[in-house]
Enzyme design. Structure first.
Site, PDB file in Angstrom:
ATOM      1  N   SER A 142       0.858  -1.197   0.000  1.00 44.92           N
ATOM      2  CA  SER A 142       0.000   0.000   0.000  1.00 44.92           C
ATOM      3  C   SER A 142       0.888   1.239   0.000  1.00 44.92           C
ATOM      4  O   SER A 142       1.642   1.470   0.955  1.00 44.92           O
ATOM      5  CB  SER A 142      -0.884   0.018   1.236  1.00 44.92           C
ATOM      6  OG  SER A 142      -1.431   1.323   1.380  1.00 44.92           O
ATOM      7  N   HIS A 186      -1.185  -1.491  -4.255  1.00 41.67           N
ATOM      8  CA  HIS A 186      -2.457  -1.176  -3.592  1.00 41.67           C
ATOM      9  C   HIS A 186      -2.600   0.342  -3.432  1.00 41.67           C
ATOM     10  O   HIS A 186      -1.749   1.005  -2.821  1.00 41.67           O
ATOM     11  CB  HIS A 186      -2.481  -1.870  -2.233  1.00 41.67           C
ATOM     12  CG  HIS A 186      -3.785  -1.805  -1.516  1.00 41.67           C
ATOM     13  ND1 HIS A 186      -4.855  -2.612  -1.829  1.00 41.67           N
ATOM     14  CD2 HIS A 186      -4.203  -1.027  -0.478  1.00 41.67           C
ATOM     15  CE1 HIS A 186      -5.876  -2.348  -1.013  1.00 41.67           C
ATOM     16  NE2 HIS A 186      -5.506  -1.373  -0.189  1.00 41.67           N
ATOM     17  N   ASP A 201      -4.921   3.244  -1.926  1.00 42.02           N
ATOM     18  CA  ASP A 201      -6.002   3.534  -0.970  1.00 42.02           C
ATOM     19  C   ASP A 201      -6.619   4.885  -1.288  1.00 42.02           C
ATOM     20  O   ASP A 201      -6.034   5.930  -0.982  1.00 42.02           O
ATOM     21  CB  ASP A 201      -5.449   3.527   0.460  1.00 42.02           C
ATOM     22  CG  ASP A 201      -5.180   2.118   0.943  1.00 42.02           C
ATOM     23  OD1 ASP A 201      -6.119   1.290   0.911  1.00 42.02           O
ATOM     24  OD2 ASP A 201      -4.038   1.839   1.338  1.00 42.02           O
ATOM     25  N   MET A 234      -9.329   7.489  -0.542  1.00 38.47           N
ATOM     26  CA  MET A 234     -10.246   7.881   0.554  1.00 38.47           C
ATOM     27  C   MET A 234     -10.819   9.254   0.245  1.00 38.47           C
ATOM     28  O   MET A 234     -10.101  10.140  -0.220  1.00 38.47           O
ATOM     29  CB  MET A 234      -9.477   7.938   1.873  1.00 38.47           C
ATOM     30  CG  MET A 234      -8.707   6.682   2.210  1.00 38.47           C
ATOM     31  SD  MET A 234      -8.003   6.799   3.861  1.00 38.47           S
ATOM     32  CE  MET A 234      -6.962   5.338   3.879  1.00 38.47           C
ATOM     33  N   HIS A 260      -8.430   0.438  -3.964  1.00 42.57           N
ATOM     34  CA  HIS A 260      -9.339   0.202  -2.833  1.00 42.57           C
ATOM     35  C   HIS A 260     -10.059   1.513  -2.558  1.00 42.57           C
ATOM     36  O   HIS A 260      -9.472   2.446  -2.010  1.00 42.57           O
ATOM     37  CB  HIS A 260      -8.498  -0.269  -1.633  1.00 42.57           C
ATOM     38  CG  HIS A 260      -9.260  -0.425  -0.364  1.00 42.57           C
ATOM     39  ND1 HIS A 260      -8.631  -0.506   0.862  1.00 42.57           N
ATOM     40  CD2 HIS A 260     -10.586  -0.521  -0.111  1.00 42.57           C
ATOM     41  CE1 HIS A 260      -9.548  -0.648   1.813  1.00 42.57           C
ATOM     42  NE2 HIS A 260     -10.734  -0.648   1.246  1.00 42.57           N
ATOM     43  N   MET A 305     -12.396   3.748  -0.683  1.00 44.53           N
ATOM     44  CA  MET A 305     -13.117   4.021   0.564  1.00 44.53           C
ATOM     45  C   MET A 305     -13.871   5.326   0.331  1.00 44.53           C
ATOM     46  O   MET A 305     -13.471   6.404   0.782  1.00 44.53           O
ATOM     47  CB  MET A 305     -12.111   4.119   1.718  1.00 44.53           C
ATOM     48  CG  MET A 305     -11.556   2.754   2.109  1.00 44.53           C
ATOM     49  SD  MET A 305      -9.959   2.840   2.955  1.00 44.53           S
ATOM     50  CE  MET A 305      -8.861   2.821   1.543  1.00 44.53           C
ATOM     51  N   MET A 330     -11.248  -6.300   5.797  1.00 46.28           N
ATOM     52  CA  MET A 330     -10.470  -5.285   6.523  1.00 46.28           C
ATOM     53  C   MET A 330     -10.102  -5.814   7.903  1.00 46.28           C
ATOM     54  O   MET A 330     -10.967  -6.271   8.660  1.00 46.28           O
ATOM     55  CB  MET A 330     -11.270  -3.994   6.680  1.00 46.28           C
ATOM     56  CG  MET A 330     -11.472  -3.207   5.396  1.00 46.28           C
ATOM     57  SD  MET A 330      -9.965  -2.781   4.493  1.00 46.28           S
ATOM     58  CE  MET A 330      -9.052  -1.818   5.712  1.00 46.28           C
ATOM     59  N   ASP A 358      -6.357  -6.627   4.662  1.00 44.08           N
ATOM     60  CA  ASP A 358      -5.753  -5.297   4.626  1.00 44.08           C
ATOM     61  C   ASP A 358      -5.796  -4.650   6.006  1.00 44.08           C
ATOM     62  O   ASP A 358      -6.872  -4.429   6.564  1.00 44.08           O
ATOM     63  CB  ASP A 358      -6.556  -4.453   3.610  1.00 44.08           C
ATOM     64  CG  ASP A 358      -6.011  -3.050   3.428  1.00 44.08           C
ATOM     65  OD1 ASP A 358      -4.973  -2.719   4.020  1.00 44.08           O
ATOM     66  OD2 ASP A 358      -6.647  -2.291   2.663  1.00 44.08           O
TER      67      ASP A 358
HETATM   68  C1  DX5 Z   1      -6.372   1.409   5.619  1.00 41.64           C
HETATM   69  C2  DX5 Z   1      -5.862   1.015   4.256  1.00 41.64           C
HETATM   70  C3  DX5 Z   1      -4.702   0.108   4.259  1.00 41.64           C
HETATM   71  C4  DX5 Z   1      -3.451   0.626   4.917  1.00 41.64           C
HETATM   72  C5  DX5 Z   1      -2.656  -0.544   5.421  1.00 41.64           C
HETATM   73  O1  DX5 Z   1      -7.579   2.071   5.462  1.00 41.64           O
HETATM   74  O2  DX5 Z   1      -6.909   0.392   3.515  1.00 41.64           O
HETATM   75  O3  DX5 Z   1      -4.408  -0.323   2.930  1.00 41.64           O
HETATM   76  O4  DX5 Z   1      -2.652   1.381   4.057  1.00 41.64           O
HETATM   77  O5  DX5 Z   1      -1.577  -0.064   6.117  1.00 41.64           O
HETATM   78  P1  DX5 Z   1      -0.740  -0.957   7.151  1.00 41.64           P
HETATM   79  O6  DX5 Z   1      -0.258  -2.150   6.391  1.00 41.64           O
HETATM   80  O7  DX5 Z   1       0.344  -0.040   7.575  1.00 41.64           O
HETATM   81  O8  DX5 Z   1      -1.699  -1.328   8.253  1.00 41.64           O
HETATM   82 ZN    ZN Z   2      -6.470  -0.581   1.542  1.00 40.05          ZN
END
Ligand code: DX5
Ligand code: ZN
Length: 222
Positions: free
Chosen positions: A6, A31, A33, A35, A64, A66, A140, A178
């Site tokens: 990520s 990956h 993220d 948001m 991903h 969110m 998650m 994740d």
């Molecule tokens: C959280 C994200 C994850 C995050 C994981 O909302 O979806 O992908 O980046 O980070 P680590 O591996 O540091 O927990």
């Molecule tokens: Zn993620």
């Protein structure tokens, strides 16, 4: 086993060199993220950055979302060579017809489509009629929104449930996890049946030259 680093944990001022960490490594997805500050409190990056990343890497992009409005992203990320498009079940938990319509629509534009469930969502909401439409389920193991959080072990039973579905009905289903994945928790989720591990801090904490060592360590106990 696929590892999906990520980039939330990368050095954002040097994304281009961060991407080169994975040159020559196999079974890596990148990956992303995304948001929106509404579905989750945090805000990350969107179209402009993803478009630039897509031009700079040959890694399969694993997005991903969110976000509260996945359809907007289904429509507007089409040209960015996204391999896997994951959005959240919770957005449509009261409107499963809409959920299915959007899975179907995403399938028209992306090679792989996933649905994610948050820590408080029961895995059995993913009934067979939904699972049969999916390429991937993202379980998650932290509350979505931030990297670097502590792994929540309640994901393990969900992974086991999905693995039993995979073994009996959906052999091609990817089970992705994740949040809080490290050398210890990776072992637990792999034993439960995970096939695809997202990891941010556990990978980017290594200096560039040690990236493959870090990934091997992540898998070494399994
Ligand atoms: C959280 C994200 C994850 C995050 C994981 O909302 O979806 O992908 O980046 O980070 P680590 O591996 O540091 O927990
Ligand atoms: Zn993620």
């Amino acid at each position: 086993m696929i590892i999906a680093p990520s980039i939330l944990a990368c050095d954002f001022l040097n994304i281009e060199s961060e991407l080169r960490r994975f040159d020559g490594l196999d079974n890596i997805w990148l990956h992303l993220d995304i948001m929106d500050g509404h579905f989750v409190p945090n805000l990350t990056f969107g179209h402009a950055i993803v478009e630039l990343i897509a031009k700079k890497t040959h890694l399969p992009l694993d997005a991903h979302f969110m976000v509260t409005n996945p359809e907007f992203y289904i429509d507007t990320f089409k040209s960015f060579k996204i391999h896997n498009f994951t959005f959240h079940y919770e957005v449509y938990e009261t409107n499963l017809l809409e959920l299915k319509r959007l899975i179907k629509k995403a399938k028209d534009f992306y090679p792989s489509v996933g649905l994610s469930i948050k820590p408080n969502t029961d895995v059995t909401v993913l009934t067979d009629d939904i699972l049969t439409m999916l390429d991937l389920v993202l379980v998650m193991s932290v509350e979505p929104g931030f990297g670097g959080q502590k792994f929540m072990p309640n994901c393990l039973d969900k992974i086991k449930f999905l693995n039993s579905k995979k073994l009996t009905l959906f052999p091609n289903l990817q089970i992705q996890v994740d949040g809080g994945i490290n050398e210890v928790t990776a072992k637990e989720v792999i034993a439960a049946g995970a096939t695809n591990l997202v990891a941010g801090s556990a990978i980017f904490k290594y200096p560039s030259s040690q990236t493959s060592v870090g990934i091997k360590k992540l898998l070494s106990h399994s």
